[in-house]
Design a protein around this motif. Structure first.
Motif, PDB file in Angstrom:
ATOM      1  N   GLU A 104       0.629  -1.253  -0.095  1.00  0.00           N
ATOM      2  CA  GLU A 104      -0.175   0.076  -0.028  1.00  0.00           C
ATOM      3  C   GLU A 104       0.711   1.179  -0.124  1.00  0.00           C
ATOM      4  O   GLU A 104       0.634   2.283  -0.533  1.00  0.00           O
ATOM      5  N   SER A 105       1.973   1.248   0.717  1.00  0.00           N
ATOM      6  CA  SER A 105       2.908   2.367   0.512  1.00  0.00           C
ATOM      7  C   SER A 105       3.299   2.770  -0.561  1.00  0.00           C
ATOM      8  O   SER A 105       3.241   3.816  -1.304  1.00  0.00           O
ATOM      9  N   VAL A 106       3.510   1.883  -1.748  1.00  0.00           N
ATOM     10  CA  VAL A 106       3.863   1.963  -3.071  1.00  0.00           C
ATOM     11  C   VAL A 106       2.782   2.664  -3.682  1.00  0.00           C
ATOM     12  O   VAL A 106       2.846   3.588  -4.408  1.00  0.00           O
ATOM     13  N   VAL A 107       1.503   2.131  -3.580  1.00  0.00           N
ATOM     14  CA  VAL A 107       0.417   2.474  -4.282  1.00  0.00           C
ATOM     15  C   VAL A 107      -0.036   3.934  -3.943  1.00  0.00           C
ATOM     16  O   VAL A 107      -0.063   4.695  -4.869  1.00  0.00           O
ATOM     17  N   GLU A 108       0.301   4.257  -2.500  1.00  0.00           N
ATOM     18  CA  GLU A 108       0.044   5.619  -2.223  1.00  0.00           C
ATOM     19  C   GLU A 108       0.911   6.733  -2.691  1.00  0.00           C
ATOM     20  O   GLU A 108       0.536   7.540  -3.221  1.00  0.00           O
ATOM     21  N   ALA A 109       2.243   6.231  -2.959  1.00  0.00           N
ATOM     22  CA  ALA A 109       3.071   7.313  -3.458  1.00  0.00           C
ATOM     23  C   ALA A 109       3.192   7.392  -4.907  1.00  0.00           C
ATOM     24  O   ALA A 109       3.298   8.525  -5.522  1.00  0.00           O
ATOM     25  N   LEU A 110       2.700   6.178  -5.627  1.00  0.00           N
ATOM     26  CA  LEU A 110       2.487   6.524  -6.971  1.00  0.00           C
ATOM     27  C   LEU A 110       0.954   7.264  -7.287  1.00  0.00           C
ATOM     28  O   LEU A 110       0.943   8.174  -8.090  1.00  0.00           O
ATOM     29  N   ASP A 111       0.151   7.186  -6.417  1.00  0.00           N
ATOM     30  CA  ASP A 111      -1.219   7.949  -6.459  1.00  0.00           C
ATOM     31  C   ASP A 111      -0.470   9.671  -6.225  1.00  0.00           C
ATOM     32  O   ASP A 111      -0.885  10.544  -6.927  1.00  0.00           O
ATOM     33  N   ARG A 112       0.294   9.785  -5.131  1.00  0.00           N
ATOM     34  CA  ARG A 112       0.976  11.224  -5.116  1.00  0.00           C
ATOM     35  C   ARG A 112       1.571  11.537  -6.233  1.00  0.00           C
ATOM     36  O   ARG A 112       1.381  12.709  -6.931  1.00  0.00           O
ATOM     37  N   ILE A 113       2.302  10.869  -6.966  1.00  0.00           N
ATOM     38  CA  ILE A 113       3.236  11.104  -8.024  1.00  0.00           C
ATOM     39  C   ILE A 113       1.913  11.710  -9.187  1.00  0.00           C
ATOM     40  O   ILE A 113       2.103  12.748  -9.858  1.00  0.00           O
ATOM     41  N   ALA A 114       0.878  10.932  -9.305  1.00  0.00           N
ATOM     42  CA  ALA A 114       0.075  11.225 -10.431  1.00  0.00           C
ATOM     43  C   ALA A 114      -0.682  12.495  -9.972  1.00  0.00           C
ATOM     44  O   ALA A 114      -1.070  13.242 -10.998  1.00  0.00           O
ATOM     45  N   THR A 115      -0.811  12.922  -8.809  1.00  0.00           N
ATOM     46  CA  THR A 115      -1.414  14.051  -8.430  1.00  0.00           C
ATOM     47  C   THR A 115      -0.499  15.333  -8.608  1.00  0.00           C
ATOM     48  O   THR A 115      -0.860  16.485  -9.381  1.00  0.00           O
ATOM     49  N   ARG A 116       0.911  15.039  -8.465  1.00  0.00           N
ATOM     50  CA  ARG A 116       1.716  16.046  -8.603  1.00  0.00           C
ATOM     51  C   ARG A 116       1.971  16.517 -10.314  1.00  0.00           C
ATOM     52  O   ARG A 116       2.126  17.532 -10.633  1.00  0.00           O
ATOM     53  N   LEU A 117       1.767  15.263 -11.162  1.00  0.00           N
ATOM     54  CA  LEU A 117       1.978  15.452 -12.424  1.00  0.00           C
ATOM     55  C   LEU A 117       0.756  16.405 -13.204  1.00  0.00           C
ATOM     56  O   LEU A 117       1.138  17.159 -13.981  1.00  0.00           O
ATOM     57  N   GLY A 118      -0.262  16.279 -12.646  1.00  0.00           N
ATOM     58  CA  GLY A 118      -1.196  17.148 -13.114  1.00  0.00           C
ATOM     59  C   GLY A 118      -1.714  18.286 -12.277  1.00  0.00           C
ATOM     60  O   GLY A 118      -2.924  19.033 -12.529  1.00  0.00           O
ATOM     61  N   ALA A 119      -1.083  18.457 -11.299  1.00  0.00           N
ATOM     62  CA  ALA A 119      -1.229  19.479 -10.320  1.00  0.00           C
ATOM     63  C   ALA A 119      -1.608  20.979 -10.910  1.00  0.00           C
ATOM     64  O   ALA A 119      -2.360  21.754 -10.457  1.00  0.00           O
ATOM     65  N   ARG A 120      -0.817  21.502 -12.053  1.00  0.00           N
ATOM     66  CA  ARG A 120      -0.909  22.797 -12.724  1.00  0.00           C
ATOM     67  C   ARG A 120      -1.879  22.868 -13.545  1.00  0.00           C
ATOM     68  O   ARG A 120      -2.289  23.880 -14.221  1.00  0.00           O
ATOM     69  N   ASP A 121      -2.693  21.601 -13.803  1.00  0.00           N
ATOM     70  CA  ASP A 121      -3.741  21.525 -15.152  1.00  0.00           C
ATOM     71  C   ASP A 121      -4.978  22.079 -14.493  1.00  0.00           C
ATOM     72  O   ASP A 121      -5.855  22.677 -15.540  1.00  0.00           O
ATOM     73  N   GLY A 122      -5.034  22.381 -13.363  1.00  0.00           N
ATOM     74  CA  GLY A 122      -6.551  22.832 -12.790  1.00  0.00           C
ATOM     75  C   GLY A 122      -7.674  21.959 -12.835  1.00  0.00           C
ATOM     76  O   GLY A 122      -8.959  22.143 -12.873  1.00  0.00           O
ATOM     77  N   ALA A 123      -7.389  20.627 -12.688  1.00  0.00           N
ATOM     78  CA  ALA A 123      -8.453  19.541 -12.602  1.00  0.00           C
ATOM     79  C   ALA A 123      -9.525  19.733 -11.535  1.00  0.00           C
ATOM     80  O   ALA A 123      -8.730  19.847 -10.420  1.00  0.00           O
ATOM     81  N   GLU A 124     -10.734  19.359 -11.547  1.00  0.00           N
ATOM     82  CA  GLU A 124     -11.499  19.018 -10.558  1.00  0.00           C
ATOM     83  C   GLU A 124     -11.471  17.842  -9.896  1.00  0.00           C
ATOM     84  O   GLU A 124     -11.521  16.777 -10.708  1.00  0.00           O
ATOM     85  N   SER A 125     -11.226  17.596  -8.596  1.00  0.00           N
ATOM     86  CA  SER A 125     -10.990  16.527  -7.992  1.00  0.00           C
ATOM     87  C   SER A 125     -12.266  15.829  -7.693  1.00  0.00           C
ATOM     88  O   SER A 125     -13.041  16.652  -6.744  1.00  0.00           O
ATOM     89  N   LEU A 126     -12.684  14.598  -8.036  1.00  0.00           N
ATOM     90  CA  LEU A 126     -13.902  13.809  -7.652  1.00  0.00           C
ATOM     91  C   LEU A 126     -13.445  12.490  -7.214  1.00  0.00           C
ATOM     92  O   LEU A 126     -12.415  11.967  -7.727  1.00  0.00           O
ATOM     93  N   ARG A 127     -14.152  12.079  -6.231  1.00  0.00           N
ATOM     94  CA  ARG A 127     -13.961  10.816  -5.540  1.00  0.00           C
ATOM     95  C   ARG A 127     -15.282  10.075  -5.492  1.00  0.00           C
ATOM     96  O   ARG A 127     -15.983  10.439  -4.707  1.00  0.00           O
ATOM     97  N   PHE A 128     -15.676   8.855  -6.274  1.00  0.00           N
ATOM     98  CA  PHE A 128     -16.941   8.242  -6.331  1.00  0.00           C
ATOM     99  C   PHE A 128     -16.530   6.959  -5.352  1.00  0.00           C
ATOM    100  O   PHE A 128     -15.468   6.288  -5.503  1.00  0.00           O
ATOM    101  N   PRO A 129     -17.525   6.260  -4.945  1.00  0.00           N
ATOM    102  CA  PRO A 129     -17.452   4.916  -4.399  1.00  0.00           C
ATOM    103  C   PRO A 129     -17.292   4.174  -5.458  1.00  0.00           C
ATOM    104  O   PRO A 129     -17.523   4.101  -6.712  1.00  0.00           O
ATOM    105  N   PRO A 130     -16.956   2.609  -5.055  1.00  0.00           N
ATOM    106  CA  PRO A 130     -16.849   1.684  -6.093  1.00  0.00           C
ATOM    107  C   PRO A 130     -17.795   1.051  -6.746  1.00  0.00           C
ATOM    108  O   PRO A 130     -17.993  -0.005  -7.438  1.00  0.00           O
ATOM    109  N   GLY A 131     -19.252   1.733  -6.256  1.00  0.00           N
ATOM    110  CA  GLY A 131     -20.529   1.401  -6.859  1.00  0.00           C
ATOM    111  C   GLY A 131     -21.144   2.542  -7.513  1.00  0.00           C
ATOM    112  O   GLY A 131     -20.682   3.537  -7.027  1.00  0.00           O
TER     113      GLY A 131
END
Length: 320
Positions: free
Chosen positions: A51-78
């Motif tokens: 999980e520590s690797v998964v979380e680190a990759l998720d943070r990298i994806a966030t940093r890569l797109g940080a300057r683009d102004g994307a709206e962040s949304l999180r939906f449940p798995p259903g």
């Protein structure tokens, strides 16, 4: 120096534990405690290290797109079953879909259910489909939400998504999980806007994976459409260059694993959901998807199962 795990052939998809013999990658992951058996192929627990690797990759994806102004949304798995039905997913992938069924009976039905369990027979006959289905891709709950907002602004819209997803394809390949996490950026707008977005993320994704010390290839691809008609759809998708995948050898050298995908949907979702550009034209969409577990498995495959021994440059990129 990178540590490359020796890979024995991974058995074909099937139900139950892996066959006896040389230790497969999946066996090694279980042995190390990185993945945890549940008794169902493709459904695994994850260790803290994993999980520590998964979380680190998720943070990298966030940093890569940080300057683009994307709206962040999180939906449940259903997601809503009516929205799922409208999406057209069942036309192309009926074999991968997962629905949520629930008990809706009375006392007598409950007694019959318990009797079936006691007898070891099938108890699911009294279950009925609920209003929820399992999310097949992180972007699927987004489209009806975007459509409900009305026409897009002049510059279109950009969304940042992450969700657990489900696809019913039991397998002994660790990269083919039935429940997995997908991080996505989704662009809505004109064809020029969404194609420019896809090209940008092709460059970003390629650079990210190279910085993580992984051998990669970007290849044209197609979705796994079902049946005879699906083969025609797949051929058209490849011929039009609508889908590219960033592949890394994980389960085997000759059949690399898609760890990122770059998709141009044309006006498919815009038409289904009547999503309009500012000028009234049907919106086009594109997305980039990160398979967070798949990238983690690629890192374990190429740098070793002890993450503390990974190359300093890789660890710095993940946790520096």
């Amino acid at each position: 120096m990178d540590q490359l795990l020796a890979l024995d052939p991974v058995p074909d998809a099937g139900v139950g534990a892996a066959a006896s013999g040389p230790r497969s990658l999946l066996d090694q992951l279980f042995d190390q405690g990185l993945l945890i058996r549940t008794g169902v192929d493709g459904l695994y627990g994850r260790s803290g290290d994993f999980e520590s690797v998964v979380e680190a990759l998720d943070r990298i994806a966030t940093r890569l797109g940080a300057r683009d102004g994307a709206e962040s949304l999180r939906f449940p798995p259903g997601m809503s079953r009516p929205a799922f039905e409208r999406s057209g997913y069942l036309k192309g992938f009926p074999n991968l879909a997962g629905t949520i069924h629930c008990f809706c009976g009375n006392d007598a039905d409950h007694a019959r259910l318990l009797a079936c369990i006691e007898a070891g027979t099938d108890w699911t006959g009294g279950q009925a489909a609920s209003e929820i289905v399992l999310t097949p891709a992180a972007c699927y709950p987004l489209y009806p939400v975007a459509a409900a907002r009305g026409a897009l602004p002049e510059g279109g819209l950009l969304f940042d998504l992450q969700s657990y997803c489900f696809r019913h394809e039991p397998s002994l390949e660790p990269t083919r999980m039935q429940m997995f996490r997908m991080r996505e950026y989704v662009r809505m707008g004109s064809p020029d806007q969404v194609l420019a977005f896809r090209e940008l993320w092709l460059e970003r994704g390629t650079a990210m994976m190279r910085e993580l010390g992984l051998p990669i290839a970007v290849d044209p691809a197609n979705d796994p459409f079902f049946g005879r008609a699906g083969r025609m759809l797949a051929n058209n998708q490849r011929a039009q260059g609508l889908k590219f995948e960033l592949n890394v050898p994980v389960n085997s050298e000759d059949k690399p694993t898609a760890c990122l995908s770059f998709n141009y949907h044309q006006d498919h979702f815009g038409t289904i959901w009547d999503i309009r550009q500012a000028d009234g034209e049907v919106a086009h969409t594109a997305c980039v998807g990160f398979g967070l577990e798949r990238i983690t498995l690629a890192l374990l495959r190429h740098h070793g199962l002890d993450i503390t021994a990974w190359p300093d440059a890789v660890r710095d990129r993940l946790w520096g």
